[in-house]
Design an enzyme around this catalytic site. Structure first.
Site, short mmCIF file in Angstrom:
data_model
loop_
_atom_site.label_atom_id
_atom_site.label_comp_id
_atom_site.label_asym_id
_atom_site.label_seq_id
_atom_site.Cartn_x
_atom_site.Cartn_y
_atom_site.Cartn_z
N HIS A 76 -54.44 -52.24 -4.68
CA HIS A 76 -53.07 -52.61 -5.10
C HIS A 76 -52.34 -51.40 -5.67
O HIS A 76 -51.43 -51.54 -6.48
CB HIS A 76 -53.06 -53.73 -6.13
CG HIS A 76 -53.93 -54.90 -5.78
ND1 HIS A 76 -53.45 -56.05 -5.19
CD2 HIS A 76 -55.27 -55.07 -5.91
CE1 HIS A 76 -54.46 -56.89 -4.99
NE2 HIS A 76 -55.58 -56.32 -5.40
N GLU A 88 -44.35 -37.77 6.56
CA GLU A 88 -43.30 -38.79 6.63
C GLU A 88 -42.91 -39.08 8.08
O GLU A 88 -42.74 -40.23 8.48
CB GLU A 88 -42.07 -38.34 5.86
CG GLU A 88 -42.26 -38.34 4.36
CD GLU A 88 -41.05 -37.75 3.66
OE1 GLU A 88 -40.24 -38.51 3.12
OE2 GLU A 88 -40.89 -36.51 3.68
N SER A 115 -35.46 -28.55 0.74
CA SER A 115 -34.25 -29.36 0.74
C SER A 115 -33.07 -28.42 0.92
O SER A 115 -33.07 -27.31 0.39
CB SER A 115 -34.14 -30.11 -0.59
OG SER A 115 -32.79 -30.44 -0.83
N LYS A 132 -37.28 -28.37 -4.26
CA LYS A 132 -38.00 -29.39 -3.49
C LYS A 132 -39.01 -28.82 -2.51
O LYS A 132 -38.86 -27.75 -1.96
CB LYS A 132 -37.00 -30.25 -2.68
CG LYS A 132 -36.24 -31.25 -3.52
CD LYS A 132 -37.11 -32.31 -4.20
CE LYS A 132 -37.59 -33.38 -3.25
NZ LYS A 132 -36.51 -34.20 -2.72
#
Ligand code: ARG
Length: 457
Positions: free
Chosen positions: A153, A287, A274, A280
């Site tokens: 979980h 992804e 970024s 970043k």
């Protein structure tokens, strides 16, 4: 093809709508291999002479070279890969070329091309899977004793090692390989000779052509054969499942690379920046892989929906099987390649993992098992430790900081040896059941995989 039956040519719009050569040209190798084997069977059956067979074969090989070098001119007006190659052949060698399509239809021809394609790409996918598994195994070996929290979980649950996690990933990709090999067994059925739907009165030695093309079985019902795309559905499912596994792996890596977790870092070569925020460092490869799983599922849904409710035998709808198939093959191949290259460069932050794993709550179950070993029923032990954890939360202290006297109030079974429970390495060593993460088990698993993955397919 239209010369006999039609008075007018097809409308340009209809031609553009129905052509498939813009994508099925990719099947040329299989189409040519099939035609060469078919020509040999025609010669053997006395339909063409040995000389005609030789000319057909030589010219087909020349066409293949031209296609490979990019010089071949594909014509959309010729509809598909089959007609393009056949037309070129007839143009170059005349009459003999026109005999090649005897006892064959594009319906069994496309089934052949597709099966050969899936067989080749399926085998390649299993090789890519192996390489990914080896990358995972190398990583597991390098981080053999790095302890980390295991999660359920997404909540801290019990201690594991990073290698245990990685070996779990290898298991999932192993199932994918098995599934692929199993799918390839049903793909390995030779369809040519089924004709349009009802075979042909010109009887060729199908077994022989099948053997020549590397098939181990020959299809047994011509009607079923031309309408069967089960192997495409299955194959797309296999690829979607690999996508699912890659996507879950991606998700773990993405979340563990956040500052909040800080368990690992993607290398510069596989990170993106970024355009706005200079600090970043984004895990775009993972992804994108997670995202591409969507199209793998979409491609599977697409073929299932195309096939649903089709009348038996061949229907032109089935031409829609190719683009999703090609897309899934391309997608999975690159995703597997990217992961295989990216994983060895992953920076693993041992300290962060072990600090997170040092949370004594991870050993609450061990504590319950301590009482069980002293004779308490597990349910009772579970409740007592639950109470202890709640007390710790209210008193703001850690589970391993409770004085023995207070523990004894909850159960007289607690004794001084309870301190041993909080030794995390000891806890791991005790997990010796088959499949559990004791260091001995992990070492044995690594050894097993080293030998299994070394063998190849
Ligand atoms: N392009 C077709 C396909 O992909 C090949 C078979 C065409 N057969 C036909 N009767 N039009 O399915």
């Amino acid at each position: 093809m239209r010369k006999g039956r039609f008075k007018k040519p097809a409308a340009a719009l209809a031609q553009r709508y129905s052509e498939s050569v813009s994508f099925d040209w990719r099947l040329y190798r299989y189409d040519i291999a099939g035609s060469i084997a078919h020509a040999a069977a025609l010669a053997q059956g006395g339909i063409i002479t040995a000389e005609e067979q030789r000319r057909i074969e030589n010219e087909l090989r020349a066409i293949e070279k031209e296609i490979e070098s990019g010089k071949f001119e594909w014509e959309r007006s010729l509809e598909d890969v089959h007609m393009n190659i056949e037309a070129a052949l007839v143009k170059r060698i005349g009459v003999a070329g026109g005999k090649l399509h005897t006892a064959r239809s594009r319906n069994d021809q496309i089934a052949l091309d597709l099966r050969l394609y899936v067989k080749t790409e399926g085998r390649e996918a299993t090789t890519h899977l192996r390489q990914l598994q080896i990358a995972l195994l190398n990583l597991a070996e390098q981080h053999l004793d790095v302890i980390m929290p295991g999660y359920t979980h997404l909540q801290r649950a019990q201690p594991i090692t990073f290698s245990h996690y990685l070996l779990g990933q290898i298991e999932a990709f192993e199932r994918d390989g098995e599934r692929l090999r199993d799918c390839l067994v049903r793909t390995d059925v030779f369809p040519l000779g089924s004709g349009a739907l009802a075979g042909s009165a010109i009887v060729l030695d199908r077994e022989r052509i099948a053997r020549e093309l590397g098939f181990s079985r020959v299809s047994q019902n011509s009607l079923d054969t031309v309408g069967d795309r089960d192997f495409v559905c299955e194959f797309l499912f296999c690829l979607a499942m690999i996508g699912l596994h890659l996507s879950r792996l991606s998700e773990d890596l993405i979340i563990w690379s956040t500052s909040e977790f800080g368990f690992l870092e993607f290398s510069d070569a596989f990170s993106t920046g970024s355009s706005l925020m200079p600090q970043k460092r984004n895990p775009d490869m993972a992804e994108l892989t997670r995202g591409k799983t969507g199209r793998l599922y979409g491609n599977l849904m697409s073929i299932l929906t195309t096939m649903k409710a089709l009348p038996s035998s061949y229907n032109r709808d089935m031409q829609e099987d190719k683009e999703p198939l090609f897309d899934s093959v391309d997608t999975i191949k690159t995703a597997l390649e990217v992961f295989t290259a990216m994983l060895p460069e992953l920076k693993v932050n041992r300290d962060r993992m072990e600090t997170a794993a040092s949370d004594p709550n991870l050993l609450a179950t061990d504590l319950a098992e301590y009482l069980v070993k002293k004779g308490m029923p597990f349910r009772e032990a579970h409740e007592i430790i639950g109470k202890l954890v709640t007390q710790c939360v209210t008193k703001r202290r850690l589970l391993n900081q409770v004085p023995l006297g207070e523990m004894k109030k909850l159960s007289p079974l607690f004794d001084a040896d309870v301190a041993n429970v909080f030794d995390i390495r000891r806890s791991l060593s005790g997990r010796r059941a088959v499949g559990a993460p004791s260091p001995e088990n992990i070492a044995a698993q690594i050894k097993r995989w080293r030998s299994d993955l070394g063998k190849g397919d």
